[in-house]
Design an enzyme around this catalytic site. Structure first.
Site, mmCIF file in Angstrom:
data_model
loop_
_atom_site.group_PDB
_atom_site.id
_atom_site.type_symbol
_atom_site.label_atom_id
_atom_site.label_comp_id
_atom_site.label_asym_id
_atom_site.label_seq_id
_atom_site.Cartn_x
_atom_site.Cartn_y
_atom_site.Cartn_z
ATOM 1 N N THR A 209 31.505 -7.841 6.645
ATOM 2 C CA THR A 209 31.972 -6.461 7.213
ATOM 3 C C THR A 209 31.127 -5.786 7.644
ATOM 4 O O THR A 209 29.945 -5.809 7.608
ATOM 5 C CB THR A 209 32.624 -6.008 6.056
ATOM 6 O OG1 THR A 209 33.847 -6.579 5.443
ATOM 7 C CG2 THR A 209 32.902 -4.537 6.086
ATOM 8 N N VAL A 238 45.309 -8.002 3.006
ATOM 9 C CA VAL A 238 44.418 -6.695 3.271
ATOM 10 C C VAL A 238 43.299 -6.642 2.263
ATOM 11 O O VAL A 238 43.629 -6.785 1.016
ATOM 12 C CB VAL A 238 45.230 -5.485 3.275
ATOM 13 C CG1 VAL A 238 44.199 -4.371 3.489
ATOM 14 C CG2 VAL A 238 46.028 -5.663 4.520
ATOM 15 N N ASP A 240 39.540 -4.899 0.816
ATOM 16 C CA ASP A 240 38.913 -3.352 0.199
ATOM 17 C C ASP A 240 38.560 -2.472 1.145
ATOM 18 O O ASP A 240 38.768 -1.193 1.111
ATOM 19 C CB ASP A 240 38.096 -3.619 -0.687
ATOM 20 C CG ASP A 240 36.454 -4.273 -0.246
ATOM 21 O OD1 ASP A 240 36.744 -5.295 0.667
ATOM 22 O OD2 ASP A 240 35.401 -3.579 -0.186
ATOM 23 N N GLY A 261 32.044 -7.340 0.804
ATOM 24 C CA GLY A 261 32.182 -8.316 -0.344
ATOM 25 C C GLY A 261 33.373 -8.879 -0.603
ATOM 26 O O GLY A 261 34.488 -8.539 0.198
HETATM 27 N N1 ASP Z 1 35.517 -6.747 2.109
HETATM 28 C C1 ASP Z 1 36.069 -7.702 2.940
HETATM 29 C C2 ASP Z 1 37.237 -8.092 2.779
HETATM 30 O O1 ASP Z 1 37.397 -8.330 1.678
HETATM 31 C C3 ASP Z 1 35.039 -8.897 3.350
HETATM 32 C C4 ASP Z 1 33.663 -8.739 3.536
HETATM 33 O O2 ASP Z 1 33.017 -7.600 3.312
HETATM 34 O O3 ASP Z 1 32.803 -9.720 3.290
HETATM 35 O O4 ASP Z 1 38.107 -8.093 3.557
#
Ligand code: ASP
Length: 349
Positions: A209, A238, A240, A261
């Protein structure tokens, strides 16, 4: 010599100009407070031995460019909102990161993106979830904040709002990257929603992200986050990133946070808000609060990832419990750091 009336008139004009300058304190005018900014472009399994050196140089270059774009806005006296937007937009425009142009594919082979932005001066926020063909979802999230009475718009409704607002669209080809497509094929083979590890030369074998947090010279905090979510996601999943309080939060009374994450864990732990609440109500330092949440709470729950944060004094904390996190920062002394692996010492670590 000038006649006395002319001197008086000149003095009066000078005083008037000075007074007008003093009272014209609008965003964009330089103020004297500290400025600081941090960005991330995803966290995950990042093994330096597997990393293609040329690619690593490109990634570090883009991280530097993005943090400098945001810092430039702050140096000119611009707002933290404009700074985080500028940094995130640049990261969305890069094919290297999972947001905007480089967004991962869902199970139907489409790019479905999420983004959010928050203004710490008034707790206004805007978010979009599951949008497609929007060139820069972060611009749409900001438009939701400024041009709608809502906080979050999702799916086709958000896309209609984008059309009404004259937001820029891009066709499917723009979002096609061979690497992401191969990651989808691999994930389908593995029947795995999380993994994105078809291309060994990239170190981020996970999701990722992009995000930014900033403090401007007027004392205002802001945070912004944008993502393509998880490879092979289904059912309108969806994460976070567009959820205020989970992936993004900003409040001038405490701090600004952007997360990356495994979203399901970050939602349940309300990571961004929890960090700011510890600063605000417990009087914890930013570093303590972020360590307690990312290395404590999240690790206990099994949630992998990291966060970037800045407080109202300009302290930075960049913390991750994964092997690496793409990140960069410029602290209040002007020191610039760019990092990928654990031992790249970025500001606030
Ligand atoms: N946080 C993002 C999600 O879960 C993915 C990521 O940051 O790696 O959609």
């Amino acid at each position: 010599m000038l006649p006395i009336q002319t001197v008086r008139l000149l003095s009066f004009t000078c005083l008037l100009a000075m007074a007008m300058n003093a009272s014209a304190e609008t965003p964009g005018d330089a103020a004297n407070g500290p400025i600081a900014i941090a960005i991330h472009a995803g966290a995950g399994t990042m093994n330096p031995d597997e990393m293609d050196r040329q690619l690593e140089a490109q990634i570090r270059g883009t991280l530097l460019e993005a943090v400098q774009a945001g810092h430039h806005v702050l140096r000119l006296g611009g707002s933290s909102l404009d700074a985080v937007e500028a940094a995130v937009k640049l990261l969305e425009d890069s094919p290297h990161f999972n947001a905007g142009r480089g967004a991962v594919f869902n199970s139907e082979g489409k790019n479905e993106m999420d983004a959010s932005i928050m203004d710490g001066s008034n707790l206004q926020a805007g978010a979009v979830a599951g949008v497609h063909n929007i060139r820069n979802p972060i611009l749409l999230a900001r438009r939701v904040m400024t041009h709608s009475p809502h906080v979050m718009l999702a799916g086709e409704g958000a896309v209609s709002f984008a059309r009404e607002q004259g937001i820029e669209f891009a066709d499917d080809d723009y979002f096609y990257t061979e690497r992401r497509w191969q990651q989808l094929q691999q994930a389908k083979q593995d029947a795995d929603v999380k993994s994105a590890h078809a291309d060994a030369k990239y170190p981020d074998r996970w999701m990722s992200t992009v995000g930014a947090v900033a403090l401007d010279s007027h004392g205002n905090l802001a945070a912004a986050t944008s993502t393509g979510g998880m490879t092979n996601k289904r059912y309108g999943r969806v994460g976070d990133s567009p959820i205020i309080g989970a992936g993004t939060y900003a409040d001038n009374r405490s701090c600004a946070v952007s997360a990356t994450g495994h979203g399901e864990f970050f939602i349940r732990a309300t990571v961004a808000r929890d960090i700011c609440a510890r600063v605000q109500y417990q009087g914890a330092s930013l570093q303590q609060a972020t360590d307690d949440v990312v290395m404590g709470e999240l690790v206990r729950m099994g949630g992998e990832g990291g966060i970037i944060s800045v407080d109202a004094k300009g302290n930075l904390a960049l913390v991750f419990n994964s092997q690496g996190m793409y990140r960069a920062s410029v602290d209040s002394a002007g020191d610039i750091r760019v990092g990928i692996y654990k031992d790249d010492a970025a500001a606030g670590e």
